[in-house]
Design an enzyme around this catalytic site. Structure first.
Site, mmCIF file in Angstrom:
data_model
loop_
_atom_site.group_PDB
_atom_site.id
_atom_site.type_symbol
_atom_site.label_atom_id
_atom_site.label_comp_id
_atom_site.label_asym_id
_atom_site.label_seq_id
_atom_site.Cartn_x
_atom_site.Cartn_y
_atom_site.Cartn_z
ATOM 1 N N CYS A 2 0.826 -1.203 0.000
ATOM 2 C CA CYS A 2 0.000 0.000 0.000
ATOM 3 C C CYS A 2 0.865 1.259 0.000
ATOM 4 O O CYS A 2 1.993 1.247 0.483
ATOM 5 C CB CYS A 2 -0.868 0.036 1.254
ATOM 6 S SG CYS A 2 -1.870 -1.421 1.437
ATOM 7 N N ARG A 27 4.187 0.930 -6.798
ATOM 8 C CA ARG A 27 4.195 -0.040 -5.703
ATOM 9 C C ARG A 27 3.153 -1.149 -5.921
ATOM 10 O O ARG A 27 3.166 -2.156 -5.225
ATOM 11 C CB ARG A 27 3.884 0.666 -4.369
ATOM 12 C CG ARG A 27 4.935 1.682 -3.979
ATOM 13 C CD ARG A 27 4.438 2.573 -2.858
ATOM 14 N NE ARG A 27 4.307 1.877 -1.592
ATOM 15 C CZ ARG A 27 5.273 1.769 -0.702
ATOM 16 N NH1 ARG A 27 6.445 2.296 -0.949
ATOM 17 N NH2 ARG A 27 5.072 1.133 0.429
ATOM 18 N N GLY A 101 0.587 -2.274 5.952
ATOM 19 C CA GLY A 101 1.131 -3.278 6.866
ATOM 20 C C GLY A 101 0.042 -4.246 7.295
ATOM 21 O O GLY A 101 -0.995 -4.363 6.640
ATOM 22 N N GLU A 485 17.380 -22.400 -10.408
ATOM 23 C CA GLU A 485 16.910 -21.016 -10.297
ATOM 24 C C GLU A 485 18.042 -20.028 -10.622
ATOM 25 O O GLU A 485 17.816 -19.006 -11.278
ATOM 26 C CB GLU A 485 16.345 -20.771 -8.886
ATOM 27 C CG GLU A 485 15.921 -19.352 -8.580
ATOM 28 C CD GLU A 485 14.820 -18.799 -9.491
ATOM 29 O OE1 GLU A 485 14.239 -19.541 -10.296
ATOM 30 O OE2 GLU A 485 14.579 -17.578 -9.408
ATOM 31 N N LYS A 489 17.654 -17.296 -13.562
ATOM 32 C CA LYS A 489 17.793 -15.851 -13.304
ATOM 33 C C LYS A 489 18.797 -15.239 -14.266
ATOM 34 O O LYS A 489 18.576 -14.199 -14.860
ATOM 35 C CB LYS A 489 18.260 -15.685 -11.858
ATOM 36 C CG LYS A 489 17.765 -14.599 -11.033
ATOM 37 C CD LYS A 489 16.323 -14.544 -10.653
ATOM 38 C CE LYS A 489 15.332 -15.055 -11.582
ATOM 39 N NZ LYS A 489 14.069 -15.424 -11.157
ATOM 40 N N GLU A 492 17.445 -15.091 -17.857
ATOM 41 C CA GLU A 492 16.397 -14.085 -18.042
ATOM 42 C C GLU A 492 16.956 -12.684 -18.213
ATOM 43 O O GLU A 492 16.521 -11.954 -19.089
ATOM 44 C CB GLU A 492 15.484 -14.050 -16.809
ATOM 45 C CG GLU A 492 14.531 -15.199 -16.721
ATOM 46 C CD GLU A 492 13.604 -15.043 -15.530
ATOM 47 O OE1 GLU A 492 14.111 -14.984 -14.394
ATOM 48 O OE2 GLU A 492 12.389 -14.977 -15.718
ATOM 49 N N HIS A 508 27.112 -37.809 -16.383
ATOM 50 C CA HIS A 508 26.244 -38.547 -17.311
ATOM 51 C C HIS A 508 25.982 -37.749 -18.587
ATOM 52 O O HIS A 508 25.073 -38.070 -19.342
ATOM 53 C CB HIS A 508 24.922 -38.898 -16.620
ATOM 54 C CG HIS A 508 25.115 -39.800 -15.438
ATOM 55 N ND1 HIS A 508 25.537 -41.099 -15.548
ATOM 56 C CD2 HIS A 508 24.988 -39.552 -14.104
ATOM 57 C CE1 HIS A 508 25.643 -41.628 -14.339
ATOM 58 N NE2 HIS A 508 25.322 -40.706 -13.444
ATOM 59 N N LYS A 608 5.922 -9.984 -17.141
ATOM 60 C CA LYS A 608 5.892 -10.284 -15.705
ATOM 61 C C LYS A 608 4.902 -11.402 -15.407
ATOM 62 O O LYS A 608 5.145 -12.250 -14.562
ATOM 63 C CB LYS A 608 5.533 -9.016 -14.922
ATOM 64 C CG LYS A 608 5.502 -9.199 -13.409
ATOM 65 C CD LYS A 608 6.885 -9.499 -12.856
ATOM 66 C CE LYS A 608 6.877 -9.860 -11.382
ATOM 67 N NZ LYS A 608 8.072 -10.636 -11.017
#
Ligand code: M6R
Length: 613
Positions: A2, A27, A101, A485, A489, A492, A508, A608
């Site tokens: 917020c 935000r 919050g 990951e 990253k 990307e 292998h 996104k």
């Protein structure tokens, strides 16, 4: 998260507030609202959707006044709707509150307030603040006490718990705005005959660059001609104003050059916020009693991309801690494969956005097979959360960079909390082990604050390797998904070729791609498989690889002679180590992309949220 903006000054506050809300749009939000003190009453306008909608509604209502507050809402408690949008008011309609919050004890407070006759108009946690201030104003005896609102706010702060930053207006005190900060951001902008309260500097940067950064527990009392800050101890604090030299764009990124970097640094807080709910809510969220949990025979995890990697980590957690067999599917595959219709199956869909078409499609398939569905998601009100039977929110705040960072670590943390909860509920974990695992979980945010300090080391390392064409990431066991990951990253954001493998697999096949100078990043904390990782290190080194070992202090001694470069991460509990280990890999991707001049926050060809199949 917020966004809050407040204004006290000699001008009409409305344009300042609307403009401030637009500056806070980055935000993320689903609705917005403003309240203005006009002729001793509050005029409130709220709208679902963009600030532009609110602006249209405000033009019609046409409120005018020099004291006002505004808010963009990122739903956490209660769906996105006009009733749930801020500002929220008390029973008299004379007090308004905007909040960022989570009030952890709001259910208890709400029940007490309702029993004392308060009427609630929203599903939010925020509304309890307005009603508490209403009551606490009555406890300040002298009705002409100039600090009456401040005293009521101080008393209220003692009753609420959680992370909160909020702003309050009282219709009877035009020219006064109060702001509170506790673990959520809140800053004050100092102008000439006008002052501002906001979640973030960009909201008022156009008008002033003189800023007070409030500390936790502080309260700012804003008048037209000055601002007083009251410290935790109730005495006046005298924070020094800081002159901000950021331009508007940098300010939106909290001073960082890119959202990706900001979001990497957001992680300690994101973990803290995620855990706040994980500690209290899992049983209720799942909607299963102990008997229902004991009966669970299978868990199907479905997700895409980074969320899929979080699911792979989740499999290790749940199988080991709760003893329930887990399958992890790419959502796009799950949808089209033949899935056995076994009873007592729970399908867990992990998604940051909650709008990924493949994941939603897979959930619908799970439902058609009669499985109960749980979403682990970061966006309240998203399609996924509306589709699943229940939702666990990751609470990491809006993630803006296309490359997911803080959502990933929040997702793994949630999977750990889920595994520990299931293990305790189905009797797989003894009370002692459960307590130990939970204790470790509570220290995670602190370790995250430590690991982000490694940015400089990683940045320095990338100078040596950023020109390589191909990167290899290796890990084992629960760190294997972290290798995947790390590679994703890097791909990307830098467009380099990068692959992640289980270290035991390289012999292998994959070892054939290792050449002189190929950077091999090995995720090898000092755990049961450390020796095996050391052997893989030797094998890569023997083929000319440039080996980077991401290890803990205990592993550094042995790895020193074997790897070319060490990145020493803080030691977390065995299961939580992956959450820590991924952070240097995020920095690595960021700094390689930066050195290559890539568009870090908006990498080519990527969106996104992928809302088509
Ligand atoms: O919003 P979701 O978590 O469902 O998105 C899933 C993937 O599209 C997402 O994780 C993607 O892989 C990111 N770009 C990762 O950085």
């Amino acid at each position: 998260m917020c966004g809050i903006i407040g204004y006290v000054g000699n001008n009409n506050s409305v344009p300042y507030i609307i403009d401030g809300l637009k500056k806070l749009e980055y935000r993320g939000y689903d609705s917005a609202g403003i309240s203005i003190i006009q002729d001793g009453s509050l005029v409130t306008v709220r709208a679902v959707g963009k600030v532009a909608e609110l602006e249209k509604a405000a033009l019609i209502a046409n409120p005018k006044g020099g004291t006002g507050i505004g808010h963009t809402r990122w739903a956490t408690h209660g769906k996105p709707s006009e009733e749930n949008s801020h500002p929220h008011t008390d029973c008299t309609g004379d007090i308004v509150v905007v909040h960022n919050g989570i009030i952890e004890n709001y259910l208890t407070l709400r029940a007490k307030l309702e029993s004392r006759g308060h009427r609630f108009k929203s599903e939010t946690d925020t509304e309890v603040i307005a009603h508490l201030i209403e009551e606490n104003l009555l406890h300040v005896r002298a009705s002409n006490d100039p600090d009456r609102l401040l005293k009521a706010v101080q008393k209220t702060n003692k009753e609420i718990s959680g992370a909160f930053a909020y702003g309050v207006l009282w219709a009877r005190t035009p020219g006064l705005l109060i702001g509170v900060k506790n673990q959520s951001p809140m800053v004050v902008g100092l102008g000439k005959n006008e002052n501002f309260l906001a979640s973030d500097v960009p909201a008022f940067l156009k008008h002033t660059n003189k800023v007070l950064f409030l500390e936790d527990g502080e309260i700012a009392v804003l008048h037209v001609d000055g601002v007083t800050v009251i410290g935790k101890d109730g005495k006046e604090a005298k924070p020094k104003p800081v002159k901000i030299s950021w331009d508007q764009q940098t300010a939106e990124k909290g001073g960082y050059e890119h959202f990706m970097l900001k979001e990497i640094y957001d992680q300690p807080q994101a973990i803290e916020d995620t855990l706040r709910t994980a500690r209290t809510d899992f049983g209720k969220i799942l909607g299963l009693d102990t008997e229902g949990i004991r009966k669970l025979r299978n868990i199907h995890i479905i997700a895409c991309g980074t969320a899929y990697h979080a699911g792979l980590v989740g499999k290790y957690y749940i199988e080991q801690l709760a003893g329930i067999p887990v399958s992890v599917d790419l959502a796009s595959e799950y949808k089209y494969r033949s899935v056995p219709q076994l009873p007592h199956t729970l399908a867990v869909a992990i998604s940051q956005s909650g709008e990924t078409a493949d994941t939603i499609g897979a959930v619908k398939k799970a439902q058609s097979l009669g499985f109960r569905t749980l979403a682990v998601c970061n966006v309240l009100g998203s399609t996924l959360t509306r589709t699943c039977d229940s939702t666990f929110f990751t609470h990491c705040g809006p993630e803006i960079s296309v490359a997911s960072t803080k959502a990933f670590t929040s997702q793994i943390t949630s999977m750990y909390a889920l595994a520990v909860f299931l293990g305790q509920a189905n009797g797989n974990l003894s009370k002692t082990v459960f307590d130990k695992l939970y204790k470790e979980l509570l220290t995670l945010s602190k370790s995250m604050s430590e690991v982000v300090k490694l940015e400089y080391d990683v940045r320095h390392l990338t100078r040596k390797i950023y020109k390589a064409d191909r990167f290899i990431f290796l890990g084992r066991n629960v760190n294997f998904p972290i290798a995947l990951e790390g590679a994703l990253k890097l791909k990307e954001v830098s467009y380099r070729s990068a692959e992640g493998f289980a270290a035991g697999e390289i012999k292998h096949g994959p070892i054939s791609v290792i050449d002189k100078g190929t950077p091999v990043i090995m995720i090898m904390p000092h755990d049961a498989l450390f020796e095996k990782m050391l052997s893989a290190c030797q094998e890569c080194r023997a083929r000319g690889a440039f080996v980077v070992a991401v290890t803990t202090k205990a592993g550094a001694k042995q790895a020193r002679g074997v790897a070319d470069k060490l990145i020493i991460v803080p030691q977390a509990g065995e299961f939580l180590q992956p959450v820590i280990n991924v952070v240097p890999l995020q920095f690595l991707a960021y700094w390689i992309a930066k050195r290559l001049g890539c568009d870090i926050d908006q990498p080519r060809n990527l969106a996104k949220s992928v809302t088509v199949e």
